[in-house]
Design a protein around this motif. Structure first.
Motif, PDB file in Angstrom:
ATOM      1  N   VAL A 185      15.264   3.949  15.216  1.00 21.53           N
ATOM      2  CA  VAL A 185      14.656   2.968  14.328  1.00 21.53           C
ATOM      3  C   VAL A 185      15.725   2.048  13.763  1.00 21.53           C
ATOM      4  N   THR A 186      15.431   0.749  13.713  1.00 21.97           N
ATOM      5  CA  THR A 186      16.438  -0.217  13.284  1.00 21.97           C
ATOM      6  C   THR A 186      16.057  -0.928  11.985  1.00 21.97           C
ATOM      7  N   PHE A 187      15.038  -0.460  11.292  1.00 21.11           N
ATOM      8  CA  PHE A 187      14.686  -1.080  10.017  1.00 21.11           C
ATOM      9  C   PHE A 187      14.157  -0.020   9.063  1.00 21.11           C
ATOM     10  N   LEU A 188      14.233  -0.335   7.782  1.00 22.63           N
ATOM     11  CA  LEU A 188      13.644   0.503   6.737  1.00 22.63           C
ATOM     12  C   LEU A 188      12.357  -0.133   6.256  1.00 22.63           C
ATOM     13  N   GLN A 189      11.414   0.699   5.889  1.00 25.75           N
ATOM     14  CA  GLN A 189      10.174   0.168   5.317  1.00 25.75           C
ATOM     15  C   GLN A 189       9.681   1.092   4.223  1.00 25.75           C
ATOM     16  N   PHE A 190       9.326   0.493   3.087  1.00 27.15           N
ATOM     17  CA  PHE A 190       8.823   1.240   1.940  1.00 27.15           C
ATOM     18  C   PHE A 190       7.431   0.719   1.604  1.00 27.15           C
ATOM     19  N   GLU A 191       6.451   1.578   1.710  1.00 26.90           N
ATOM     20  CA  GLU A 191       5.093   1.199   1.333  1.00 26.90           C
ATOM     21  C   GLU A 191       5.005   1.124  -0.183  1.00 26.90           C
ATOM     22  N   GLY A 192       4.453   0.051  -0.676  1.00 28.36           N
ATOM     23  CA  GLY A 192       4.387  -0.145  -2.111  1.00 28.36           C
ATOM     24  C   GLY A 192       3.493   0.860  -2.807  1.00 28.36           C
ATOM     25  N   LYS A 193       3.919   1.266  -3.996  1.00 30.35           N
ATOM     26  CA  LYS A 193       3.053   2.075  -4.841  1.00 30.35           C
ATOM     27  C   LYS A 193       2.177   1.135  -5.660  1.00 30.35           C
ATOM     28  N   GLU A 194       1.608   1.619  -6.744  1.00 30.07           N
ATOM     29  CA  GLU A 194       0.774   0.748  -7.556  1.00 30.07           C
ATOM     30  C   GLU A 194       1.632  -0.263  -8.304  1.00 30.07           C
ATOM     31  N   GLY A 195       1.077  -1.446  -8.525  1.00 29.22           N
ATOM     32  CA  GLY A 195       1.801  -2.465  -9.270  1.00 29.22           C
ATOM     33  C   GLY A 195       1.308  -3.848  -8.910  1.00 29.22           C
ATOM     34  N   PRO A 196       1.797  -4.862  -9.595  1.00 27.27           N
ATOM     35  CA  PRO A 196       1.311  -6.231  -9.375  1.00 27.27           C
ATOM     36  C   PRO A 196       1.651  -6.783  -8.001  1.00 27.27           C
ATOM     37  N   GLY A 197       2.642  -6.191  -7.332  1.00 26.59           N
ATOM     38  CA  GLY A 197       3.007  -6.662  -6.005  1.00 26.59           C
ATOM     39  C   GLY A 197       2.244  -6.004  -4.877  1.00 26.59           C
TER      40      GLY A 197
ATOM     41  N   GLY B  59      -0.066  -5.193  -1.995  1.00 24.35           N
ATOM     42  CA  GLY B  59      -0.730  -6.095  -1.067  1.00 24.35           C
ATOM     43  C   GLY B  59       0.161  -7.220  -0.577  1.00 24.35           C
ATOM     44  N   LYS B  60       1.354  -7.340  -1.156  1.00 19.64           N
ATOM     45  CA  LYS B  60       2.298  -8.364  -0.720  1.00 19.64           C
ATOM     46  C   LYS B  60       3.507  -7.704  -0.045  1.00 19.64           C
ATOM     47  N   HIS B  61       4.102  -8.446   0.877  1.00 15.59           N
ATOM     48  CA  HIS B  61       5.156  -7.913   1.734  1.00 15.59           C
ATOM     49  C   HIS B  61       6.414  -8.750   1.577  1.00 15.59           C
ATOM     50  N   ILE B  62       7.534  -8.109   1.269  1.00 12.93           N
ATOM     51  CA  ILE B  62       8.836  -8.775   1.171  1.00 12.93           C
ATOM     52  C   ILE B  62       9.737  -8.248   2.274  1.00 12.93           C
TER      53      ILE B  62
ATOM     54  N   GLY C  59       5.169  -2.189  -6.552  1.00 13.47           N
ATOM     55  CA  GLY C  59       4.118  -2.042  -5.560  1.00 13.47           C
ATOM     56  C   GLY C  59       4.241  -2.891  -4.317  1.00 13.47           C
ATOM     57  N   PHE C  60       5.320  -3.652  -4.174  1.00 11.46           N
ATOM     58  CA  PHE C  60       5.492  -4.440  -2.956  1.00 11.46           C
ATOM     59  C   PHE C  60       5.735  -3.537  -1.756  1.00 11.46           C
TER      60      PHE C  60
ATOM     61  N   ALA D  67      12.761 -13.999  -9.887  1.00 12.36           N
ATOM     62  CA  ALA D  67      12.644 -15.053  -8.881  1.00 12.36           C
ATOM     63  C   ALA D  67      11.596 -14.694  -7.830  1.00 12.36           C
ATOM     64  N   SER D  68      11.509 -13.414  -7.482  1.00 15.00           N
ATOM     65  CA  SER D  68      10.513 -12.979  -6.497  1.00 15.00           C
ATOM     66  C   SER D  68       9.108 -13.229  -7.006  1.00 15.00           C
ATOM     67  N   PHE D  69       8.833 -12.828  -8.239  1.00 17.11           N
ATOM     68  CA  PHE D  69       7.498 -13.058  -8.798  1.00 17.11           C
ATOM     69  C   PHE D  69       7.219 -14.555  -8.943  1.00 17.11           C
ATOM     70  N   TRP D  70       8.205 -15.327  -9.368  1.00 15.45           N
ATOM     71  CA  TRP D  70       8.007 -16.769  -9.550  1.00 15.45           C
ATOM     72  C   TRP D  70       7.701 -17.445  -8.222  1.00 15.45           C
ATOM     73  N   LEU D  71       8.467 -17.103  -7.184  1.00 13.53           N
ATOM     74  CA  LEU D  71       8.243 -17.710  -5.879  1.00 13.53           C
ATOM     75  C   LEU D  71       6.892 -17.317  -5.290  1.00 13.53           C
ATOM     76  N   LEU D  72       6.413 -16.143  -5.656  1.00 12.95           N
ATOM     77  CA  LEU D  72       5.107 -15.685  -5.179  1.00 12.95           C
ATOM     78  C   LEU D  72       3.971 -16.159  -6.079  1.00 12.95           C
ATOM     79  N   GLU D  73       4.287 -17.107  -6.956  1.00 13.52           N
ATOM     80  CA  GLU D  73       3.303 -17.739  -7.848  1.00 13.52           C
ATOM     81  C   GLU D  73       2.623 -16.709  -8.745  1.00 13.52           C
ATOM     82  N   MET D  74       3.467 -15.814  -9.306  1.00 13.56           N
ATOM     83  CA  MET D  74       2.990 -14.789 -10.230  1.00 13.56           C
ATOM     84  C   MET D  74       3.812 -14.823 -11.521  1.00 13.56           C
TER      85      MET D  74
END
Length: 341
Positions: free
Chosen positions: A30-42, A44-47, A74-75, A298-305
């Motif tokens: 495997v050549t990447f890491l992935q973390f499934e978001g827990k609960e939170g305002p993020g 359903g969104k993917h970074i 939650g991202f 900055a992440s939340f601002w760019l995602l219009e949140m």
């Protein structure tokens, strides 16, 4: 006449340079890491976070930020790395392979810390498509000079070269997207740090990215900034410090430079988008709570949140984080993706 053995070796080398994670036999695991978001305002969104520099240990900082954003907010987060095809190891100074960029197809935000990459066209295409969609992007430290084309000068992405001369792409990807390319070390590299000076007008006017951001010192020196475009909005300036610790005195005799700003972007055939750039970003620098806060904001601002951003957002590091001193060839050898879970 070239022998069959020599021809076969040439073909193997060509495949190793151009292959992607999805199709290349030489990838090892495997050549990447992935973390499934827990609960939170993020939720359903993917970074997607791209580590790809050979000096400031982004292979350490990007997983840390990914876990923080996933656990606290939650991202879904995906971290991509420079992978040496023959071993499957993370090798930051292997310039020509960041597998997994197809994850950008489902990404809502891209965060990159890259330097002098020359990727296969099929990998770069995913970055181009992301930009054409006008999606938001954060570029840290050396991302102002993220690409350098030495081998594939006929590539359609050779215009991304940090010192390029293509019409409309003068000075490359960094200039076009973030507003600046590599200029110089304004501070003395590895001897002076950077003290952040928050723009008081922007903070008084409650710019969401600056909420709760008050105290940043990082050991990486201030970069020279020559000519940000008029549409860029500087949020933080950097003052050189006479030493590489948080107690070092500011060097008032040196002029300040922008070290964090926003800038709109748009490329040919694409929708308008927004970028946030900072010349801070070493793995050691991210020990600063307010630098982590700046990137979360900055992440939340760019995602219009922007309504999600409060001065006391949780930016605690998740798990162990023991960053390595920056420098060329100082990365930990033999690293696998699993070492950063």
């Amino acid at each position: 006449m070239i022998s069959r053995i020599a021809l076969f070796k040439t073909l193997i080398l060509a495949i190793a340079f151009t292959c992607s994670f999805a199709s290349c036999f030489s990838q090892n695991g495997v050549t990447f890491l992935q973390f499934e978001g827990k609960e939170g305002p993020g939720k359903g969104k993917h970074i997607v976070m791209i580590a790809g520099d050979d000096e400031y240990r982004s292979e350490e900082s990007m997983p840390m930020l990914a876990k923080l954003l996933s656990t606290h907010y939650g991202f879904k987060t995906t971290v991509l790395f420079p992978i040496e095809p023959s071993t499957g190891n993370i090798v930051p100074n292997f310039q020509n392979n960041i597998p997994g960029l197809e994850h950008l197809e489902s990404a809502d935000l891209m965060i990159m810390l890259i330097r002098f990459r020359e990727l296969p066209d099929e990998q770069s295409k995913y970055i181009e498509n992301f930009l054409k969609a006008g999606k938001p992007i954060i570029g840290l430290r050396t991302s102002t000079h993220g690409f350098a084309y030495q081998k594939s000068k006929t590539s359609p992405y050779a215009k991304w070269d940090w010192n390029g001369k293509a019409v409309g792409w003068e000075k490359g990807f960094g200039m076009r997207i973030f507003g600046e390319t590599w200029v110089n070390h304004h501070g003395i590299h590895a001897k002076e740090g950077s003290r952040a000076l928050v723009d008081g007008v922007q903070q008084m006017n409650d710019h969401p990215v600056l909420r709760g951001v008050n105290d940043i010192w990082v050991p990486e020196d201030v970069y020279g900034i020559k000519s940000l475009p008029s549409e860029a909005k500087v949020l933080i300036y950097g003052q050189s410090t006479a030493g590489m610790n948080a107690q070092a005195a500011p060097m008032w005799e040196k002029s300040v430079m922008p070290i964090a700003w926003t800038k709109p972007y748009q490329i040919e055939g694409g929708k308008p988008g927004m970028a946030f750039a900072s010349t801070m970003g070493s793995s050691l620098g991210f020990q600063s709570e307010d630098l982590r806060r700046l990137i979360v904001n900055a992440s939340f601002w760019l995602l219009e949140m922007p309504e999600t951003i409060t001065p006391d957002l949780n930016v605690e590091i998740v798990g162990d984080y023991k960053p390595t001193m920056f420098g060329f060839d100082t990365f930990r050898k033999g690293m696998k993706v699993s070492d950063f879970k």
